[in-house]
Scaffold this motif. Sequence first.
Motif, short mmCIF file in Angstrom:
data_model
loop_
_atom_site.label_atom_id
_atom_site.label_comp_id
_atom_site.label_asym_id
_atom_site.label_seq_id
_atom_site.Cartn_x
_atom_site.Cartn_y
_atom_site.Cartn_z
N PRO A 32 0.94 -1.09 0.14
CA PRO A 32 -0.18 -0.05 0.19
C PRO A 32 0.82 1.33 0.13
O PRO A 32 1.83 1.52 0.95
N THR A 33 0.33 2.25 -0.85
CA THR A 33 1.15 3.48 -1.01
C THR A 33 1.11 4.41 0.14
O THR A 33 2.06 5.18 0.48
N PHE A 34 0.03 4.30 0.93
CA PHE A 34 -0.23 5.14 2.12
C PHE A 34 0.73 4.65 3.35
O PHE A 34 1.00 5.67 4.14
N SER A 35 1.39 3.54 3.45
CA SER A 35 2.09 3.33 4.43
C SER A 35 3.64 3.30 4.16
O SER A 35 4.47 3.13 5.10
N THR A 36 4.09 3.67 2.99
CA THR A 36 5.56 3.82 2.54
C THR A 36 6.00 5.00 2.70
O THR A 36 5.38 5.86 2.11
N PRO A 75 2.49 8.87 3.88
CA PRO A 75 1.24 9.88 3.76
C PRO A 75 0.20 9.53 5.00
O PRO A 75 -0.30 10.58 5.35
N ARG A 76 0.09 8.20 5.42
CA ARG A 76 -0.59 8.15 6.46
C ARG A 76 -0.28 8.63 7.63
O ARG A 76 -1.09 9.28 8.51
N GLU A 77 1.11 8.59 7.92
CA GLU A 77 1.42 9.32 9.15
C GLU A 77 1.61 10.67 9.14
O GLU A 77 1.32 11.40 10.04
N ALA A 78 1.64 11.37 7.98
CA ALA A 78 1.45 12.73 7.87
C ALA A 78 -0.06 13.10 8.17
O ALA A 78 -0.16 14.27 8.58
N LEU A 79 -0.73 12.31 7.39
CA LEU A 79 -2.45 13.02 7.78
C LEU A 79 -2.68 12.72 9.48
O LEU A 79 -3.32 13.57 10.04
N THR A 80 -2.01 11.67 10.00
CA THR A 80 -2.29 11.52 11.61
C THR A 80 -1.61 12.63 12.30
O THR A 80 -2.38 13.09 13.17
N ASN A 81 -0.48 13.22 11.80
CA ASN A 81 -0.07 14.31 12.41
C ASN A 81 -0.33 15.80 11.91
O ASN A 81 0.18 16.66 12.43
N VAL A 112 1.23 32.27 5.09
CA VAL A 112 1.21 31.16 4.18
C VAL A 112 1.56 29.91 4.72
O VAL A 112 0.81 28.92 4.51
N LEU A 113 2.46 29.78 5.80
CA LEU A 113 2.71 28.61 6.44
C LEU A 113 1.20 28.10 7.24
O LEU A 113 0.94 26.76 7.23
N HIS A 114 0.84 28.93 7.95
CA HIS A 114 -0.59 28.39 8.54
C HIS A 114 -1.40 28.17 7.19
O HIS A 114 -2.27 26.81 7.47
N ASN A 115 -1.71 28.57 6.20
CA ASN A 115 -2.61 28.14 5.37
C ASN A 115 -2.11 26.72 4.70
O ASN A 115 -3.15 25.98 4.39
N GLU A 116 -0.96 26.78 4.46
CA GLU A 116 -0.62 25.52 3.95
C GLU A 116 -0.71 24.31 5.08
O GLU A 116 -1.24 23.14 4.60
N THR A 117 -0.69 24.74 6.35
CA THR A 117 -0.92 23.54 7.26
C THR A 117 -2.38 23.29 7.42
O THR A 117 -3.05 22.20 7.41
N LEU A 118 -3.35 24.32 7.34
CA LEU A 118 -4.70 24.19 7.00
C LEU A 118 -5.08 23.17 6.05
O LEU A 118 -5.92 22.32 6.02
N ARG A 119 -4.47 23.40 4.74
CA ARG A 119 -4.94 22.61 3.54
C ARG A 119 -4.33 21.04 3.79
O ARG A 119 -4.97 20.12 3.53
N LEU A 120 -2.99 20.91 4.69
CA LEU A 120 -2.64 19.58 4.84
C LEU A 120 -3.66 18.78 5.66
O LEU A 120 -4.02 17.80 5.65
N SER A 121 -4.24 19.68 6.83
CA SER A 121 -5.06 19.03 7.99
C SER A 121 -6.85 18.86 7.04
O SER A 121 -7.46 17.93 7.43
N ASP A 122 -6.89 19.75 6.06
CA ASP A 122 -8.20 19.19 5.28
C ASP A 122 -8.15 18.08 4.57
O ASP A 122 -9.10 17.56 4.04
N LEU A 123 -6.89 17.64 4.05
CA LEU A 123 -6.62 16.40 3.41
C LEU A 123 -7.18 15.17 4.26
O LEU A 123 -7.60 14.16 3.81
N THR A 124 -7.41 15.47 5.50
CA THR A 124 -7.58 14.18 6.37
C THR A 124 -9.20 13.94 6.21
O THR A 124 -9.59 12.71 6.66
N ARG A 125 -9.82 14.91 5.74
CA ARG A 125 -11.42 14.81 5.58
C ARG A 125 -11.73 14.20 4.10
O ARG A 125 -13.10 14.14 3.93
N ILE A 126 -10.71 14.08 3.29
CA ILE A 126 -11.20 13.97 1.79
C ILE A 126 -10.83 12.20 1.55
O ILE A 126 -9.84 11.83 1.70
N PRO A 127 -11.98 11.61 1.44
CA PRO A 127 -11.84 9.98 1.46
C PRO A 127 -11.08 9.46 0.26
O PRO A 127 -10.35 8.73 0.11
N ALA A 128 -11.16 10.13 -0.70
CA ALA A 128 -10.53 9.96 -2.29
C ALA A 128 -9.22 10.46 -2.57
O ALA A 128 -8.76 10.68 -3.42
#
Length: 199
Positions: A32-36, A75-81, A112-128
């Motif tokens: 799985p690519t999410f765990s690599t 990617p999975r660990e990144a979304l967790t953090n 800009v840094l704050h906006n990028e971290t908000l975008r990263l945290s938003d990815l946790t809610r996108i299932p696809a």
Amino acid sequence: MKYSIFLFFGLILFSCSDKQKVTDTTKIVEKPTFSTPKKHTSLVQVNPDVTEVVESWEELKAVNSFVKKFENVSPREALTNALELRDLVKSLKDSLMPKILDHPSFYARVNVLHNETLRLSDLTRIPAITADDISLQINKTIAATNAVNSKITTVLKQKRFEEEVEVDLDRIGIDSIKINDITKNSIQKELERDKEGAS
């Protein structure tokens, strides 16, 4: 004739069922690519020569320490953090920063840094979401952190340079309106020193 038709269809069904079994086993073997873990952009730290101004800024230390973990992460660990990183950057943004960094260009980089971290945290809610999308956002977040650290280094090196340079105040003339705030502050300190020395 009937037996040959049944035999023909039987062979076709049998061969199709064998192909189905082969494809099912290949899906199980894929990693799985999410765990690599994947290598990302390296974090640029504040230059050690000028860190004395930001030594006591705990929020900046926490953000840099946490972003360092994202250099080699799955990617999975990144979304967790991602949510914790978002909160750390929010506290950095709201913290009391050194007065020398109190400038719109620095605030822009922190925003800009704050906006990028908000975008990263938003990815946790996108299932696809794909692993590539997550990796791209991780690189953007690290690049925004690098921009903040580079700006701190630049401002502090400029301050140090201006403190070391002797300014002949009589030769500035008309161009004095073109100098920036840091230089004006350095000149003001130089004038005050001259006045104290004359007394």
